[in-house]
Motif scaffolding. Sequence first.
Motif, mmCIF file in Angstrom:
data_model
loop_
_atom_site.group_PDB
_atom_site.id
_atom_site.type_symbol
_atom_site.label_atom_id
_atom_site.label_comp_id
_atom_site.label_asym_id
_atom_site.label_seq_id
_atom_site.Cartn_x
_atom_site.Cartn_y
_atom_site.Cartn_z
ATOM 1 N N GLU A 39 0.841 -1.197 0.000
ATOM 2 C CA GLU A 39 0.000 0.000 0.000
ATOM 3 C C GLU A 39 0.877 1.248 0.000
ATOM 4 O O GLU A 39 1.740 1.417 0.853
ATOM 5 C CB GLU A 39 -0.918 0.002 1.222
ATOM 6 C CG GLU A 39 -1.660 1.311 1.485
ATOM 7 C CD GLU A 39 -2.502 1.771 0.303
ATOM 8 O OE1 GLU A 39 -2.373 2.954 -0.079
ATOM 9 O OE2 GLU A 39 -3.284 0.959 -0.236
ATOM 10 N N ARG A 40 0.631 2.117 -0.962
ATOM 11 C CA ARG A 40 1.435 3.332 -1.100
ATOM 12 C C ARG A 40 1.192 4.324 0.020
ATOM 13 O O ARG A 40 2.121 5.000 0.473
ATOM 14 C CB ARG A 40 1.130 3.975 -2.451
ATOM 15 C CG ARG A 40 1.932 5.231 -2.710
ATOM 16 C CD ARG A 40 1.574 5.816 -4.061
ATOM 17 N NE ARG A 40 2.248 7.075 -4.284
ATOM 18 C CZ ARG A 40 2.027 7.852 -5.337
ATOM 19 N NH1 ARG A 40 1.163 7.481 -6.280
ATOM 20 N NH2 ARG A 40 2.669 8.996 -5.472
ATOM 21 N N ARG A 41 -0.034 4.434 0.484
ATOM 22 C CA ARG A 41 -0.362 5.402 1.520
ATOM 23 C C ARG A 41 0.075 4.886 2.891
ATOM 24 O O ARG A 41 0.496 3.737 3.035
ATOM 25 C CB ARG A 41 -1.860 5.710 1.488
ATOM 26 C CG ARG A 41 -2.307 6.300 0.150
ATOM 27 C CD ARG A 41 -3.809 6.525 0.092
ATOM 28 N NE ARG A 41 -4.239 7.530 1.051
ATOM 29 C CZ ARG A 41 -4.091 8.842 0.883
ATOM 30 N NH1 ARG A 41 -3.523 9.310 -0.206
ATOM 31 N NH2 ARG A 41 -4.523 9.695 1.783
ATOM 32 N N ALA A 88 5.374 2.315 -2.866
ATOM 33 C CA ALA A 88 4.834 2.589 -4.199
ATOM 34 C C ALA A 88 5.395 1.568 -5.176
ATOM 35 O O ALA A 88 6.610 1.501 -5.381
ATOM 36 C CB ALA A 88 5.205 3.999 -4.638
ATOM 37 N N LYS A 99 6.589 0.173 -8.441
ATOM 38 C CA LYS A 99 7.124 0.806 -9.641
ATOM 39 C C LYS A 99 7.125 -0.113 -10.851
ATOM 40 O O LYS A 99 7.046 0.356 -11.990
ATOM 41 C CB LYS A 99 8.559 1.283 -9.372
ATOM 42 C CG LYS A 99 8.675 2.336 -8.284
ATOM 43 C CD LYS A 99 7.891 3.586 -8.642
ATOM 44 C CE LYS A 99 8.059 4.669 -7.599
ATOM 45 N NZ LYS A 99 7.274 5.885 -7.948
ATOM 46 N N ALA A 112 9.306 -2.192 -5.540
ATOM 47 C CA ALA A 112 8.556 -1.183 -4.794
ATOM 48 C C ALA A 112 9.522 -0.204 -4.140
ATOM 49 O O ALA A 112 10.610 -0.582 -3.694
ATOM 50 C CB ALA A 112 7.685 -1.849 -3.732
ATOM 51 N N THR A 121 10.110 2.660 -1.149
ATOM 52 C CA THR A 121 9.660 3.277 0.094
ATOM 53 C C THR A 121 9.720 4.785 -0.116
ATOM 54 O O THR A 121 10.806 5.373 -0.181
ATOM 55 C CB THR A 121 10.567 2.875 1.274
ATOM 56 O OG1 THR A 121 10.574 1.450 1.389
ATOM 57 C CG2 THR A 121 10.057 3.485 2.576
ATOM 58 N N GLU A 122 8.562 5.421 -0.250
ATOM 59 C CA GLU A 122 8.538 6.818 -0.667
ATOM 60 C C GLU A 122 9.209 7.745 0.346
ATOM 61 O O GLU A 122 9.752 8.783 -0.017
ATOM 62 C CB GLU A 122 7.098 7.251 -0.932
ATOM 63 C CG GLU A 122 6.500 6.604 -2.172
ATOM 64 C CD GLU A 122 5.265 7.301 -2.683
ATOM 65 O OE1 GLU A 122 5.192 7.516 -3.902
ATOM 66 O OE2 GLU A 122 4.384 7.616 -1.862
ATOM 67 N N THR A 137 -6.363 -1.799 -6.992
ATOM 68 C CA THR A 137 -6.050 -0.372 -6.925
ATOM 69 C C THR A 137 -7.179 0.538 -7.383
ATOM 70 O O THR A 137 -6.988 1.752 -7.478
ATOM 71 C CB THR A 137 -4.810 -0.081 -7.793
ATOM 72 O OG1 THR A 137 -5.073 -0.523 -9.129
ATOM 73 C CG2 THR A 137 -3.587 -0.808 -7.264
#
Length: 508
Positions: free
Chosen positions: A37-39, A104, A106, A121, A123-124, A141
């Motif tokens: 999960e990006r958020r 996120a 990629k 992925a 880690t933002e 998504t």
Amino acid sequence: MNEQHFDVLIIGAGVSGIGMACHLSRECPGKSFAILERRQSLGGTWDLFRYPGIRSDSDMFTFGYNFRPWVGGKVLADGASIKQYVQETAQEHDVERHIRYGLAVKAADWSSVDKCWRVTAETEATGETGTYTANFLIGCTGYYNYDHGYKPDFPGEDEFKGQMVHPQYWPEDLDYAGKKIVVIGSGATAITLVPTLAEQAGHVTMLQRSPTYLMPLPSTDKLALGLQKILPDSLAYKLTRARNVAISRFLYLRSRKSPRLMRRMFLGIIKRQLNGEADMRHFTPDYDPWDQRLCVVKDGDLFTALKTGKASIATDHIDRFTETGIRLKSGEELEADIIVPATGLEIQMLGGIKPTVDGQAVVMKDKVIYKNVMVEGMPNAGLIFGYTNISWTLKVDIAAEYLCRLMNLMDKRGYRVVMARDTENSRGEDTILGSLNAGYVKRAADKLPRQGTHGPWKASQNYLEDVKILRFEPIEDGVLEFDGKRTHASVGESGGFLKPLRSALFGS
């Protein structure tokens, strides 16, 4: 970050992702899985959107999961309540610990040699990247871009001296008390925003190019509350859910078969709500019911705001923005301190991920969807995609059940790879979103997979039919390839017509 392997990777921790994870833990208890999960929080849409009045546009008795009753009489729940429901569901089924937040995705590439997906992925927060591998990849998504919504370039936009606020990025500290507000749009977001803003604003104008079909719906279901008092929660939930599925399906089918009759009915309901205090041209669309989504008006609040004069509607085209508001093509000027472009979503598939198979890009617009749960040519991959004409989650449940059935059958037979392959050139013109004629669907025509013209390639918007197909029909249907070969199971007892119907209305 070391490479980690799972049986299943789920992309997205919104309503679809949490639903898929719960079904997976219930029906495939031996499988390892993770949710990327990006958020920084679960909930998806219901964590992202924070604008005033944010709520469901579907009744909660069909929007809730089939395995966890929505308790209470609230029909249209606010965003915070929905997020809480999703979070409590994740906690009760012990799936929250499987979520990897802030990642996120990629890239996702299938290796035919290794027979697995390799997902990269980031880690933002740190920019660090890592890889995950999985036997099966499931996209949960949704279908729109979380980074930005759709907003046209308005002539003279830079001249406007007030505030421009997109609903997707609503500031928590925005003070709109006593202000003049123009909300551009006539979809579900605008229908929700206008009456809520009108409670504190000086005046709110809903500026629309064309009207939308509206349906008032009470926020509390007294019958549901009555059933909950005398029946167990699960039974009361199933009965209410069955009734609402039947009503929703009837309205949709009747709208498609008898558009003139349903048009008169919808417009008659609105006319009674307005009691002659508003011009019906603002509520009379130039298309048939369900060519675009029907918008629900909670407790008729929009009509109340219009009748009290706290809100108004302008049906016109924008000429240009000015320093003090908007000039319309008709020459009328709308003064505004705040302009809210509720102009829709920007659609993307798989959260913007561009999957590859053995290094070759999967071009979604060239692909056909299989039973609305798999994309042709993508091995060991599922796609959870809800309905557009009834509650999203109705499809989430049965699609997740199907994918669990598929994975269990593969384990039982010893299959390692499954893929849907269209050998009959079934590709049609309609996208996965069906025949909706909305602007956001048209804008995304080059991003969405297609429906086929027949058989399992033709995506259904019929819940009863999908229950029959996804819950009861054999997985080995002579279309899916397992380890490169097509198999066809003998058809056993399906329970005839009544079993799928009973299952669709009352649950599995």
